[in-house]
Design a protein around this motif. Structure first.
Motif, PDB file in Angstrom:
ATOM      1  N   THR A  22      -3.016 -10.480  22.694  1.00 16.30           N
ATOM      2  CA  THR A  22      -1.861 -11.291  22.985  1.00 16.30           C
ATOM      3  C   THR A  22      -1.168 -11.970  22.154  1.00 16.30           C
ATOM      4  O   THR A  22      -0.009 -12.376  22.655  1.00 16.30           O
ATOM      5  N   SER A  23      -2.429 -12.466  21.700  1.00 15.55           N
ATOM      6  CA  SER A  23      -2.010 -13.026  20.228  1.00 15.55           C
ATOM      7  C   SER A  23      -0.804 -13.365  19.509  1.00 15.55           C
ATOM      8  O   SER A  23       0.117 -13.995  19.069  1.00 15.55           O
ATOM      9  N   PHE A  24      -0.952 -11.461  19.331  1.00 10.52           N
ATOM     10  CA  PHE A  24      -0.207 -11.389  18.162  1.00 10.52           C
ATOM     11  C   PHE A  24       1.347 -11.577  18.915  1.00 10.52           C
ATOM     12  O   PHE A  24       2.286 -12.167  18.208  1.00 10.52           O
ATOM     13  N   PHE A  25       1.575 -11.193  19.878  1.00  7.93           N
ATOM     14  CA  PHE A  25       2.638 -11.057  20.628  1.00  7.93           C
ATOM     15  C   PHE A  25       3.336 -12.034  21.764  1.00  7.93           C
ATOM     16  O   PHE A  25       4.328 -12.790  21.177  1.00  7.93           O
ATOM     17  N   LEU A  26       2.275 -12.929  22.150  1.00 10.30           N
ATOM     18  CA  LEU A  26       2.631 -14.163  22.458  1.00 10.30           C
ATOM     19  C   LEU A  26       3.456 -15.156  22.143  1.00 10.30           C
ATOM     20  O   LEU A  26       4.654 -15.128  22.302  1.00 10.30           O
ATOM     21  N   PHE A  27       3.489 -15.363  20.400  1.00  8.65           N
ATOM     22  CA  PHE A  27       4.004 -16.167  19.594  1.00  8.65           C
ATOM     23  C   PHE A  27       4.948 -15.641  18.784  1.00  8.65           C
ATOM     24  O   PHE A  27       5.557 -16.261  18.184  1.00  8.65           O
ATOM     25  N   ARG A  28       5.197 -14.783  19.211  1.00  9.28           N
ATOM     26  CA  ARG A  28       6.652 -13.921  18.331  1.00  9.28           C
ATOM     27  C   ARG A  28       7.512 -13.951  19.370  1.00  9.28           C
ATOM     28  O   ARG A  28       8.751 -13.850  19.013  1.00  9.28           O
ATOM     29  N   LEU A  29       7.191 -14.531  20.594  1.00  9.53           N
ATOM     30  CA  LEU A  29       7.994 -15.261  21.343  1.00  9.53           C
ATOM     31  C   LEU A  29       9.060 -16.679  21.146  1.00  9.53           C
ATOM     32  O   LEU A  29       9.731 -17.157  21.980  1.00  9.53           O
ATOM     33  N   ILE A  30       8.581 -17.409  20.427  1.00  7.31           N
ATOM     34  CA  ILE A  30       9.296 -18.411  20.111  1.00  7.31           C
ATOM     35  C   ILE A  30       9.741 -18.378  19.274  1.00  7.31           C
ATOM     36  O   ILE A  30      10.390 -17.596  18.156  1.00  7.31           O
ATOM     37  N   PRO A  31      10.530 -19.027  19.595  1.00  3.87           N
ATOM     38  CA  PRO A  31      12.678 -19.517  18.755  1.00  3.87           C
ATOM     39  C   PRO A  31      12.675 -19.826  17.650  1.00  3.87           C
ATOM     40  O   PRO A  31      11.399 -20.909  17.325  1.00  3.87           O
ATOM     41  N   GLY A  32      13.253 -19.182  16.117  1.00  6.29           N
ATOM     42  CA  GLY A  32      13.179 -20.046  15.592  1.00  6.29           C
ATOM     43  C   GLY A  32      12.491 -18.624  14.443  1.00  6.29           C
ATOM     44  O   GLY A  32      12.045 -17.862  14.472  1.00  6.29           O
ATOM     45  N   ASP A  33      12.979 -19.439  13.232  1.00  6.89           N
ATOM     46  CA  ASP A  33      12.728 -18.278  12.057  1.00  6.89           C
ATOM     47  C   ASP A  33      12.023 -19.062  10.809  1.00  6.89           C
ATOM     48  O   ASP A  33      12.112 -19.957  10.447  1.00  6.89           O
ATOM     49  N   PRO A  34      10.349 -18.477  11.135  1.00  4.41           N
ATOM     50  CA  PRO A  34       9.081 -19.139  10.041  1.00  4.41           C
ATOM     51  C   PRO A  34       9.563 -19.684   8.871  1.00  4.41           C
ATOM     52  O   PRO A  34       9.784 -20.903   7.636  1.00  4.41           O
ATOM     53  N   VAL A  35      10.274 -18.821   8.142  1.00  2.00           N
ATOM     54  CA  VAL A  35      11.181 -18.495   6.632  1.00  2.00           C
ATOM     55  C   VAL A  35      11.931 -19.835   6.946  1.00  2.00           C
ATOM     56  O   VAL A  35      11.689 -20.463   5.491  1.00  2.00           O
ATOM     57  N   LYS A  36      13.067 -19.864   7.253  1.00  2.00           N
ATOM     58  CA  LYS A  36      13.606 -20.616   6.970  1.00  2.00           C
ATOM     59  C   LYS A  36      13.031 -21.969   7.694  1.00  2.00           C
ATOM     60  O   LYS A  36      13.396 -23.759   7.172  1.00  2.00           O
ATOM     61  N   THR A  37      12.331 -22.481   8.525  1.00  2.00           N
ATOM     62  CA  THR A  37      11.730 -23.797   8.828  1.00  2.00           C
ATOM     63  C   THR A  37      10.565 -23.877   7.681  1.00  2.00           C
ATOM     64  O   THR A  37      10.775 -25.389   7.154  1.00  2.00           O
ATOM     65  N   MET A  38       9.795 -22.833   6.568  1.00  2.00           N
ATOM     66  CA  MET A  38       9.850 -23.232   4.974  1.00  2.00           C
ATOM     67  C   MET A  38      10.414 -24.392   4.441  1.00  2.00           C
ATOM     68  O   MET A  38       9.529 -25.277   3.988  1.00  2.00           O
ATOM     69  N   GLU A  97       6.906 -11.753   1.148  1.00  2.00           N
ATOM     70  CA  GLU A  97       5.363 -12.284   0.384  1.00  2.00           C
ATOM     71  C   GLU A  97       4.668 -11.916   1.667  1.00  2.00           C
ATOM     72  O   GLU A  97       3.219 -12.036   1.903  1.00  2.00           O
ATOM     73  N   PHE A  98       4.790 -12.239   2.539  1.00  2.00           N
ATOM     74  CA  PHE A  98       4.017 -12.808   4.226  1.00  2.00           C
ATOM     75  C   PHE A  98       3.993 -11.540   5.431  1.00  2.00           C
ATOM     76  O   PHE A  98       3.048 -11.965   6.214  1.00  2.00           O
ATOM     77  N   GLY A  99       4.959 -10.509   4.671  1.00  2.00           N
ATOM     78  CA  GLY A  99       4.319  -9.404   5.417  1.00  2.00           C
ATOM     79  C   GLY A  99       5.799  -9.942   6.855  1.00  2.00           C
ATOM     80  O   GLY A  99       5.475  -8.507   7.518  1.00  2.00           O
TER      81      GLY A  99
END
Length: 348
Positions: free
Chosen positions: A48-64, A81-83
């Motif tokens: 559940t933890s893998f799929f649940l938080f991939r529903l959060i909008p936004g691009d982690p790379v752009k945020t970083m 780098e982060f797969g």
């Protein structure tokens, strides 16, 4: 019954297992079932933890990148780098394979192993939740027994009403209110406590301990005020159920003082449901401290989870979510395992 049948009946009674033998043989099966159920729950949380938080909008790379101008090649390099450039099924299998060995990956924003960040913040959370847990459990049991023994009195009505009121208040709202009143100050009332953080900095030795304790007061008061009510209500209800029992009437008939009857006979039996609640609350407090740590800027797992969600830092969020869920599952399982030792009928 014939004479020939009597010896056989006696022999069957002698060879039949007694109740103590049956209880000893039932507990291992009960234990295995509870442990297996906990293991299945942990695997479900992992998925559940893998799929649940991939529903959060936004691009982690752009945020970083913090809004900086970054080329497409640099973004692609970050994703590699982060797969994040791999297919979802490949990311999932890699995540599960590593997580089963205790490796939750590398944090996007901290560029450090997730396990290291969790280990670093865990003692701070345990200090906060452990202190609050001891206080609200002791307070809830004490006031719950007093209210039940004096049912209908002024103290019972005040304790029950206050417990219900505080238990219904959101912890973050109460925390903000305490900051306004006791940290910022209102009118002539000065601020007495820090608005947040765990330490002021520059202190050593005993002065450092006092500084941490000073910062600890408001978040602990918030947790105790919100959580003690449940323990009080459960203890009160369980003790009220016991007060009409025949063994208490017999104890009073023998001339035992009322206080002695309560402490030695009624309360120990009434604490069985409370013991279960204590274990459940212990796991739930660790998982539910997110809002309080965020309001008071406490550097624990809750504050770290809030930081990770804002990116979103997927490996860190997934690792923390697993830790929070595992704490609840572990405490529920321990409660299930301890309860038959207090009441053997549960394992039958």
């Amino acid at each position: 019954m014939t004479a020939d049948a009597t010896p056989a009946l006696v022999e069957d009674r002698q060879t039949a297992p007694g109740p103590r033998v049956r209880e000893r043989s039932a507990y291992p099966r009960y234990l295995a079932g509870k442990v297996a159920g906990a293991a299945v729950s942990l695997l479900a949380v992992l998925v559940t933890s893998f799929f649940l938080f991939r529903l959060i909008p936004g691009d982690p790379v752009k945020t970083m990148t913090g809004g900086r101008q970054v080329s497409a090649e640099q973004l692609a390099a970050y994703r590699e780098e982060f797969g994040l450039d791999l297919p979802l099924w490949r990311q999932f299998t890699d995540y599960c394979g590593k997580a089963l060995t205790g490796d939750f990956g590398t944090s996007y924003q901290f560029r450090a192993p997730v396990v290291d960040k969790i280990t670093e913040a865990l003692p701070n959370t345990l200090l906060l939740t452990g202190t609050a847990f001891v206080l609200y459990t002791a307070l809830g049991i004490f006031l719950g027994t007093r209210s039940a023994w004096r049912r209908g009195g002024l103290g019972d009505r005040v304790n029950t009403g206050l417990a219900l009121t505080l238990y219904s208040i959101p912890s973050f709202w109460l925390g903000l209110l305490l900051i306004i009143v006791l940290s910022v100050g209102i009118g002539p009332l000065p601020g007495l406590f820090p608005t947040g953080g765990m330490e002021s900095g520059g202190e050593e030795g005993f002065a450092y301990v006092l500084d941490v304790a000073h910062h600890l007061v408001l978040p602990v008061v918030t947790l105790v005020a919100v959580e003690y009510g449940q323990t009080l209500l459960v203890t009160r209800s369980a003790l009220l159920d016991e007060m009409g029992s025949d063994y208490l009437t017999t104890a009073r008939a023998k001339g035992l003082r009322d206080d002695l009857v309560r402490r030695r006979h009624a309360v120990p039996n009434a604490l069985l449901p409370t013991v279960t609640l204590i274990f459940i609350n212990l796991g739930r407090t660790v998982a539910g401290v997110i809002l309080v740590e965020t309001v008071f800027s406490w550097p624990g797992l809750g504050g770290l989870f809030y930081q990770a969600l804002s990116v979103p830092d997927l490996p860190l969020v997934q690792g923390l979510f697993f830790v929070f869920a595992a704490a609840v599952i572990l405490m529920n399982t321990l409660a299930d395992l301890v309860y038959p030792l207090l009441d053997p009928r549960v394992a039958r």
